[in-house]
Design a protein around this motif. Structure first.
Motif, PDB file in Angstrom:
ATOM      1  N   LEU A 152       0.960  -1.102  -0.075  1.00 33.77           N
ATOM      2  CA  LEU A 152      -0.031  -0.024   0.085  1.00 33.77           C
ATOM      3  C   LEU A 152       0.766   1.261  -0.287  1.00 33.77           C
ATOM      4  N   THR A 153       0.570   2.124  -0.924  1.00 35.95           N
ATOM      5  CA  THR A 153       1.244   3.233  -0.831  1.00 35.95           C
ATOM      6  C   THR A 153       0.279   4.667  -0.789  1.00 35.95           C
ATOM      7  N   ASN A 154       0.775   5.955  -0.586  1.00 40.25           N
ATOM      8  CA  ASN A 154      -0.170   7.160  -0.737  1.00 40.25           C
ATOM      9  C   ASN A 154      -1.300   7.151  -1.881  1.00 40.25           C
ATOM     10  N   ASP A 206      -2.767   4.537  -3.034  1.00 38.17           N
ATOM     11  CA  ASP A 206      -3.831   3.788  -2.786  1.00 38.17           C
ATOM     12  C   ASP A 206      -4.930   4.038  -1.892  1.00 38.17           C
ATOM     13  N   ARG A 207      -4.735   5.399  -1.149  1.00 37.42           N
ATOM     14  CA  ARG A 207      -5.719   5.696  -0.271  1.00 37.42           C
ATOM     15  C   ARG A 207      -7.142   5.829  -0.907  1.00 37.42           C
ATOM     16  N   PHE A 208      -7.297   6.294  -1.918  1.00 39.49           N
ATOM     17  CA  PHE A 208      -8.524   6.250  -2.639  1.00 39.49           C
ATOM     18  C   PHE A 208      -9.442   5.108  -2.722  1.00 39.49           C
ATOM     19  N   MET A 209      -8.591   3.954  -3.294  1.00 39.09           N
ATOM     20  CA  MET A 209      -9.161   2.926  -3.201  1.00 39.09           C
ATOM     21  C   MET A 209      -9.365   2.168  -1.810  1.00 39.09           C
ATOM     22  N   LEU A 210      -8.405   2.366  -1.051  1.00 40.71           N
ATOM     23  CA  LEU A 210      -8.606   1.903   0.473  1.00 40.71           C
ATOM     24  C   LEU A 210      -9.942   2.369   0.983  1.00 40.71           C
ATOM     25  N   LEU A 211      -9.986   4.027   0.667  1.00 39.99           N
ATOM     26  CA  LEU A 211     -11.242   4.550   1.321  1.00 39.99           C
ATOM     27  C   LEU A 211     -12.504   3.723   0.761  1.00 39.99           C
ATOM     28  N   SER A 212     -12.752   3.498  -0.430  1.00 39.06           N
ATOM     29  CA  SER A 212     -13.749   3.020  -1.163  1.00 39.06           C
ATOM     30  C   SER A 212     -14.048   1.600  -0.408  1.00 39.06           C
ATOM     31  N   VAL A 213     -13.041   0.664  -0.321  1.00 39.24           N
ATOM     32  CA  VAL A 213     -13.040  -0.502   0.403  1.00 39.24           C
ATOM     33  C   VAL A 213     -13.573  -0.635   1.936  1.00 39.24           C
ATOM     34  N   VAL A 214     -13.148   0.507   2.569  1.00 36.13           N
ATOM     35  CA  VAL A 214     -13.363   0.590   3.821  1.00 36.13           C
ATOM     36  C   VAL A 214     -14.939   1.023   4.047  1.00 36.13           C
ATOM     37  N   LYS A 215     -15.345   2.007   3.133  1.00 35.73           N
ATOM     38  CA  LYS A 215     -16.653   2.136   3.240  1.00 35.73           C
ATOM     39  C   LYS A 215     -17.669   1.127   2.946  1.00 35.73           C
ATOM     40  N   LEU A 216     -17.203   0.204   2.050  1.00 33.14           N
ATOM     41  CA  LEU A 216     -18.073  -0.893   1.304  1.00 33.14           C
ATOM     42  C   LEU A 216     -17.835  -2.063   2.628  1.00 33.14           C
ATOM     43  N   TYR A 217     -17.031  -2.098   3.169  1.00 31.84           N
ATOM     44  CA  TYR A 217     -16.679  -3.126   4.238  1.00 31.84           C
ATOM     45  C   TYR A 217     -17.516  -2.532   5.246  1.00 31.84           C
ATOM     46  N   ALA A 218     -17.495  -1.136   5.893  1.00 31.81           N
ATOM     47  CA  ALA A 218     -18.362  -0.836   7.049  1.00 31.81           C
ATOM     48  C   ALA A 218     -19.806  -1.183   6.532  1.00 31.81           C
ATOM     49  N   LEU A 270      -6.168  -4.620  -3.978  1.00 33.02           N
ATOM     50  CA  LEU A 270      -5.239  -4.376  -2.980  1.00 33.02           C
ATOM     51  C   LEU A 270      -4.509  -5.587  -2.341  1.00 33.02           C
ATOM     52  N   GLY A 271      -4.685  -6.678  -3.160  1.00 34.97           N
ATOM     53  CA  GLY A 271      -3.780  -7.725  -2.500  1.00 34.97           C
ATOM     54  C   GLY A 271      -4.214  -8.369  -1.350  1.00 34.97           C
ATOM     55  N   LEU A 272      -5.409  -8.232  -0.898  1.00 38.03           N
ATOM     56  CA  LEU A 272      -5.895  -8.581   0.513  1.00 38.03           C
ATOM     57  C   LEU A 272      -6.854  -9.937   0.323  1.00 38.03           C
TER      58      LEU A 272
END
Length: 86
Positions: free
Chosen positions: A22-24, A26-38, A60-62
């Motif tokens: 993860l790099t800076n 990736d923060r937009f993709m990570l934010l989308s994933v976080v919102k969906l996960y919640a 994200l390789g998760l």
């Protein structure tokens, strides 16, 4: 602004990510994933949300299948524009 549960999910995903992946950027993709996960965890997620969550985690390789495809740089590249932020 992230809600408390979203901040917890963010921290969990960052910790679970393969080191150096993860790099800076990736923060937009990570934010989308976080919102969906919640949303999915709250029970309000649709089948579409579940599919998009799985797609985002994959990018994200998760997940086990995609983790092997993700390669972290041996040494993180320095951002040539970082000095502009100072």
């Amino acid at each position: 602004e992230l809600k408390k549960k979203e901040r917890e999910i963010w921290a969990e995903l960052v910790q679970a990510a393969p080191p150096g992946v993860l790099t800076n950027a990736d923060r937009f993709m990570l934010l989308s994933v976080v919102k969906l996960y919640a949303k999915v965890l709250s029970g309000k997620g649709s089948g579409y949300d579940h599919a998009n969550l799985q797609r985002g985690l994959s990018k994200l390789g998760l997940n086990p299948a995609d983790r092997s495809k993700v390669k972290a740089p041996s040494e993180p590249a320095k951002n040539p524009f970082a000095a502009l932020d100072e």
